[in-house]
Design a protein around this motif. Sequence first.
Motif, PDB file in Angstrom:
ATOM      1  N   VAL A   1       0.838  -1.207   0.000  1.00 19.48           N
ATOM      2  CA  VAL A   1       0.000   0.000   0.000  1.00 19.48           C
ATOM      3  C   VAL A   1       0.868   1.249   0.000  1.00 19.48           C
ATOM      4  N   ALA A   2       1.908   1.235   0.846  1.00 18.94           N
ATOM      5  CA  ALA A   2       2.802   2.390   0.932  1.00 18.94           C
ATOM      6  C   ALA A   2       3.471   2.662  -0.407  1.00 18.94           C
TER       7      ALA A   2
ATOM      8  N   GLY B   1       2.747   5.912  -2.737  1.00 19.47           N
ATOM      9  CA  GLY B   1       3.852   6.855  -2.723  1.00 19.47           C
ATOM     10  C   GLY B   1       4.144   7.457  -1.367  1.00 19.47           C
ATOM     11  N   ILE B   2       3.903   6.698  -0.294  1.00 17.17           N
ATOM     12  CA  ILE B   2       4.202   7.201   1.054  1.00 17.17           C
ATOM     13  C   ILE B   2       5.096   6.196   1.772  1.00 17.17           C
ATOM     14  N   GLY B   3       5.725   6.612   2.858  1.00 19.25           N
ATOM     15  CA  GLY B   3       6.629   5.742   3.589  1.00 19.25           C
ATOM     16  C   GLY B   3       5.898   4.649   4.341  1.00 19.25           C
ATOM     17  N   ILE B   4       6.535   3.468   4.436  1.00 20.05           N
ATOM     18  CA  ILE B   4       5.917   2.335   5.118  1.00 20.05           C
ATOM     19  C   ILE B   4       5.728   2.625   6.602  1.00 20.05           C
ATOM     20  N   THR B   5       6.704   3.291   7.218  1.00 23.18           N
ATOM     21  CA  THR B   5       6.574   3.618   8.643  1.00 23.18           C
ATOM     22  C   THR B   5       5.404   4.559   8.873  1.00 23.18           C
ATOM     23  N   TRP B   6       5.305   5.556   8.019  1.00 24.78           N
ATOM     24  CA  TRP B   6       4.241   6.556   8.167  1.00 24.78           C
ATOM     25  C   TRP B   6       2.876   5.914   7.963  1.00 24.78           C
ATOM     26  N   TYR B   7       2.774   5.020   6.953  1.00 28.72           N
ATOM     27  CA  TYR B   7       1.491   4.360   6.713  1.00 28.72           C
ATOM     28  C   TYR B   7       1.144   3.437   7.885  1.00 28.72           C
ATOM     29  N   THR B   8       2.149   2.755   8.434  1.00 30.00           N
ATOM     30  CA  THR B   8       1.912   1.892   9.594  1.00 30.00           C
ATOM     31  C   THR B   8       1.360   2.703  10.756  1.00 30.00           C
TER      32      THR B   8
ATOM     33  N   VAL C   1      -2.903  14.063   8.024  1.00 28.02           N
ATOM     34  CA  VAL C   1      -2.901  13.451   6.702  1.00 28.02           C
ATOM     35  C   VAL C   1      -3.291  14.502   5.670  1.00 28.02           C
ATOM     36  N   SER C   2      -2.493  14.652   4.629  1.00 24.19           N
ATOM     37  CA  SER C   2      -2.782  15.643   3.593  1.00 24.19           C
ATOM     38  C   SER C   2      -3.831  15.115   2.629  1.00 24.19           C
ATOM     39  N   ALA C   3      -4.440  16.034   1.895  1.00 29.06           N
ATOM     40  CA  ALA C   3      -5.434  15.651   0.888  1.00 29.06           C
ATOM     41  C   ALA C   3      -4.796  14.813  -0.212  1.00 29.06           C
ATOM     42  N   GLN C   4      -3.515  15.090  -0.519  1.00 30.68           N
ATOM     43  CA  GLN C   4      -2.815  14.336  -1.563  1.00 30.68           C
ATOM     44  C   GLN C   4      -2.670  12.868  -1.170  1.00 30.68           C
ATOM     45  N   VAL C   5      -2.342  12.620   0.109  1.00 30.20           N
ATOM     46  CA  VAL C   5      -2.216  11.241   0.588  1.00 30.20           C
ATOM     47  C   VAL C   5      -3.568  10.535   0.543  1.00 30.20           C
TER      48      VAL C   5
ATOM     49  N   LEU D   1      -4.556   7.108  -1.414  1.00 33.98           N
ATOM     50  CA  LEU D   1      -5.139   5.944  -0.746  1.00 33.98           C
ATOM     51  C   LEU D   1      -6.502   5.591  -1.335  1.00 33.98           C
ATOM     52  N   SER D   2      -7.288   6.607  -1.673  1.00 33.43           N
ATOM     53  CA  SER D   2      -8.596   6.356  -2.292  1.00 33.43           C
ATOM     54  C   SER D   2      -8.424   5.609  -3.605  1.00 33.43           C
TER      55      SER D   2
END
Length: 282
Positions: free
Chosen positions: A45-46, A50-57, A67-71, A75-76
């Motif tokens: 998923v990360a 395009g996001i970090g695995i730690t941050w997504y965890t 959480v930004s709108a871009q993230v 995810l959507s």
Amino acid sequence: MKEELSRYKELGDFLKTRRAKISPLQAGLPEGSRRRTPGLRREEVASLSGIGITWYTWLEQGREIQVSAQVLESLSRVFMLNEEETHHLYTLANQTLPTNIPPHKQVINPILQRILDSLTLSPSLILDTRWNVIAWNKAAKAALMDFETISIEDRNYIWLTFTNPQYKKMFDHWEQQAQGLIARFRAECGKYIEDPWVTEFVRKLKNESREFEQWWSMHNVENEKESYKIFNHPIAGKLTFEHTSFFVADNINLKLFINAPAPNTDTKMKIKNLIDAMPVSL
């Protein structure tokens, strides 16, 4: 504080359930083997979003991170969320839904159109967050404007109010009405201040209307409220309405604007006469 923690936990749980629903094949990944749980892995998923695995965890763990709108948009896309799920995701993350949907792609529920049509003598419209006119009823066509004759790009309530000479003439005390409209539009835009469409729309309208340029710079804001509106129709003459608006239940990015004929006036009769005089559609 407790409510915020609950929100973060709810967001994390929601992401976990959506991750479990998407197969690697759906995401364009090889199936592989030795998957202990259904769906995608966190690192997948990360990577896809395009996001970090730690941050997504941390997100799934319900930690207090913004959480930004871009993230959320990424995810959507990865989770292939439908409209209701996307709205829920943005709500949990305390973010406003994006408004970058062109007006011609907005399709209202047929039930909503039938409700519009049932307001036979009350000119009524459906507007989106950008004040684009998405739908209308026969009374609006007869008493306000034939919106079908306006290009989709120009079918915007703010744009028409300031640039359409015939429509401007219909307003009783146009200056007062227009300034109030700007104040309500600015209050709405405050929720989508990062939307490039807002910047471009304001720039174009400033070039088209000296009044808009002058009043926009005043930074007045006001919320939508019940009011009286008076229109001077070129055929029917004075039309007096009680105006109110409602959010649409299944899409809060849409509003229903209703202009009900004011009591103790002849507006209702005039609207009926205007509708009766309309050519029959084939």
